[in-house]
Write an enzyme that holds these catalytic residues in place. Structure first.
Site, PDB file in Angstrom:
ATOM      1  N   HIS A  38      -5.458  -5.821   3.471  1.00 19.10           N
ATOM      2  CA  HIS A  38      -4.387  -4.711   3.761  1.00 19.10           C
ATOM      3  C   HIS A  38      -3.691  -5.129   5.570  1.00 19.10           C
ATOM      4  O   HIS A  38      -4.129  -5.050   5.810  1.00 19.10           O
ATOM      5  CB  HIS A  38      -5.202  -3.610   3.544  1.00 19.10           C
ATOM      6  CG  HIS A  38      -5.397  -3.684   2.521  1.00 19.10           C
ATOM      7  ND1 HIS A  38      -5.086  -2.348   1.378  1.00 19.10           N
ATOM      8  CD2 HIS A  38      -6.217  -4.033   1.409  1.00 19.10           C
ATOM      9  CE1 HIS A  38      -6.184  -2.301   0.281  1.00 19.10           C
ATOM     10  NE2 HIS A  38      -6.450  -3.667  -0.115  1.00 19.10           N
ATOM     11  N   CYS A  83       0.823  -1.250  -0.031  1.00 16.81           N
ATOM     12  CA  CYS A  83      -0.343  -0.984  -0.116  1.00 16.81           C
ATOM     13  C   CYS A  83       1.039   0.748  -0.160  1.00 16.81           C
ATOM     14  O   CYS A  83       2.128   1.227   0.884  1.00 16.81           O
ATOM     15  CB  CYS A  83      -0.913  -0.242   1.351  1.00 16.81           C
ATOM     16  SG  CYS A  83      -0.057   0.673   2.474  1.00 16.81           S
ATOM     17  N   GLU A  84       0.645   2.267  -0.646  1.00 15.64           N
ATOM     18  CA  GLU A  84       1.367   3.316  -0.598  1.00 15.64           C
ATOM     19  C   GLU A  84       0.828   4.488   0.312  1.00 15.64           C
ATOM     20  O   GLU A  84       1.991   5.458   0.570  1.00 15.64           O
ATOM     21  CB  GLU A  84       0.885   4.051  -2.454  1.00 15.64           C
ATOM     22  CG  GLU A  84      -0.276   5.209  -2.232  1.00 15.64           C
ATOM     23  CD  GLU A  84      -0.525   5.444  -3.526  1.00 15.64           C
ATOM     24  OE1 GLU A  84      -0.305   4.782  -4.372  1.00 15.64           O
ATOM     25  OE2 GLU A  84      -1.853   7.104  -3.558  1.00 15.64           O
ATOM     26  N   HIS A  85       0.274   4.342   1.666  1.00 16.98           N
ATOM     27  CA  HIS A  85      -0.237   5.057   2.369  1.00 16.98           C
ATOM     28  C   HIS A  85       1.077   4.468   3.903  1.00 16.98           C
ATOM     29  O   HIS A  85       1.011   5.410   4.168  1.00 16.98           O
ATOM     30  CB  HIS A  85      -1.325   4.858   2.695  1.00 16.98           C
ATOM     31  CG  HIS A  85      -2.509   5.112   1.906  1.00 16.98           C
ATOM     32  ND1 HIS A  85      -3.361   4.040   1.529  1.00 16.98           N
ATOM     33  CD2 HIS A  85      -2.336   6.722   1.365  1.00 16.98           C
ATOM     34  CE1 HIS A  85      -4.068   5.130   0.848  1.00 16.98           C
ATOM     35  NE2 HIS A  85      -3.499   6.298   0.697  1.00 16.98           N
ATOM     36  N   HIS A  86       1.634   2.980   4.238  1.00 19.97           N
ATOM     37  CA  HIS A  86       2.249   2.403   4.571  1.00 19.97           C
ATOM     38  C   HIS A  86       2.799   1.648   4.747  1.00 19.97           C
ATOM     39  O   HIS A  86       4.104   1.689   5.193  1.00 19.97           O
ATOM     40  CB  HIS A  86       1.624   1.675   5.909  1.00 19.97           C
ATOM     41  CG  HIS A  86       0.546   2.659   6.138  1.00 19.97           C
ATOM     42  ND1 HIS A  86      -1.069   2.366   5.346  1.00 19.97           N
ATOM     43  CD2 HIS A  86       0.437   3.356   7.459  1.00 19.97           C
ATOM     44  CE1 HIS A  86      -1.745   3.375   6.436  1.00 19.97           C
ATOM     45  NE2 HIS A  86      -1.324   3.882   7.456  1.00 19.97           N
ATOM     46  N   CYS A 110      -1.636  -3.171   6.423  1.00 18.61           N
ATOM     47  CA  CYS A 110      -1.799  -1.916   7.449  1.00 18.61           C
ATOM     48  C   CYS A 110      -3.025  -1.894   7.437  1.00 18.61           C
ATOM     49  O   CYS A 110      -3.451  -1.122   9.336  1.00 18.61           O
ATOM     50  CB  CYS A 110      -1.517  -0.571   6.538  1.00 18.61           C
ATOM     51  SG  CYS A 110      -3.032  -0.842   5.493  1.00 18.61           S
ATOM     52  N   GLN A 119      -5.335  -0.416  -3.480  1.00 17.07           N
ATOM     53  CA  GLN A 119      -6.234  -1.286  -4.371  1.00 17.07           C
ATOM     54  C   GLN A 119      -6.700  -0.195  -5.139  1.00 17.07           C
ATOM     55  O   GLN A 119      -7.371  -1.504  -6.367  1.00 17.07           O
ATOM     56  CB  GLN A 119      -6.981  -2.364  -3.450  1.00 17.07           C
ATOM     57  CG  GLN A 119      -7.503  -3.887  -3.711  1.00 17.07           C
ATOM     58  CD  GLN A 119      -8.357  -4.144  -2.884  1.00 17.07           C
ATOM     59  OE1 GLN A 119      -8.059  -4.521  -2.111  1.00 17.07           O
ATOM     60  NE2 GLN A 119      -9.152  -4.899  -3.481  1.00 17.07           N
TER      61      GLN A 119
END
Ligand SMILES: [Zn+2]
Length: 209
Positions: free
Chosen positions: A168, A99-102, A170, A140
């Protein structure tokens, strides 16, 4: 200078010539040492000495998708359909992304179908397209749309259907800690969007009918 560091320097120069803005491998390894210290451990501890090297190598695998163009992979089509005019489906493609956030793992399955016009592609190529987009920093939702767009753009099929179901890490190992929550995303184009019966068939084929 030992042989390994000579080899490292040569590889470094090759990488630099590809993308001069890319940090060097040594800089990437130094960043990992910073994160180890931030986590509260000692990067000089024996068990951690080689860790930055390994992490950087692992990142090369996790993010190999930046080096490849999915449209080129799909571009190698076989034109002969020989009268076949129904959907071609790939079920249960293993999906590993981040994931690009975590920058934490997304693990799941992808299911893709398309209805060919004149252009048919080698079936393994569809799985490769998923893999190329998955081996990047992702959401996603974006990944689902990118795969459908790429197939539409290159194969110009009568329609594309894609469903991704994934967990996910995260969400499962930190934050709200819901280990059983799966995220499901879909994208339907062409006949799959216009004809509810096609959409239904796709969804029931995922379950094995
Ligand atoms: Zn995340």
């Amino acid at each position: 200078m030992d042989m390994n560091s000579v080899v490292d320097d040569v590889l470094e120069n090759i990488e630099k010539s590809d993308n001069p803005n890319r940090p060097s491998r040594k800089e990437a390894e130094a960043a990992v040492r910073t994160l180890i210290s931030w986590a509260g451990d000692d990067p000089a501890r024996e068990g951690l000495i080689e860790t930055p090297k390994r992490v950087v190598k692992a990142y090369e695998e996790f993010f190999a998708g930046y080096e490849e163009d999915p449209d080129l992979v799909l571009g190698k089509t076989f034109e002969e359909v020989e009268g076949y005019d129904d959907m071609v489906m790939l079920r249960d493609i293993d999906l590993e992304s981040h994931c690009e956030h975590h920058m934490v793992a997304i693990l799941g399955k992808a299911h893709i179908a398309y209805v060919p016009t004149s252009k048919v592609v080698g079936i393994s190529k569809l799985a490769r397209v998923i893999e190329i987009y998955a081996k990047r920093l992702q959401t996603q939702e974006t990944m689902t749309a990118q795969v459908a767009d790429s197939i539409n753009r290159v194969l110009a099929p009568k329609g594309v259907a894609i469903l991704i179901e994934a967990k996910h890490q995260c969400m499962t190992t930190r934050g709200i800690k819901k280990p059983d929550v799966a995220t499901i995303t879909t994208q339907f184009t062409g006949v799959f969007k216009e004809d509810p019966n096609m959409e239904r068939r796709f969804l029931s084929m995922i379950r094995g009918y």
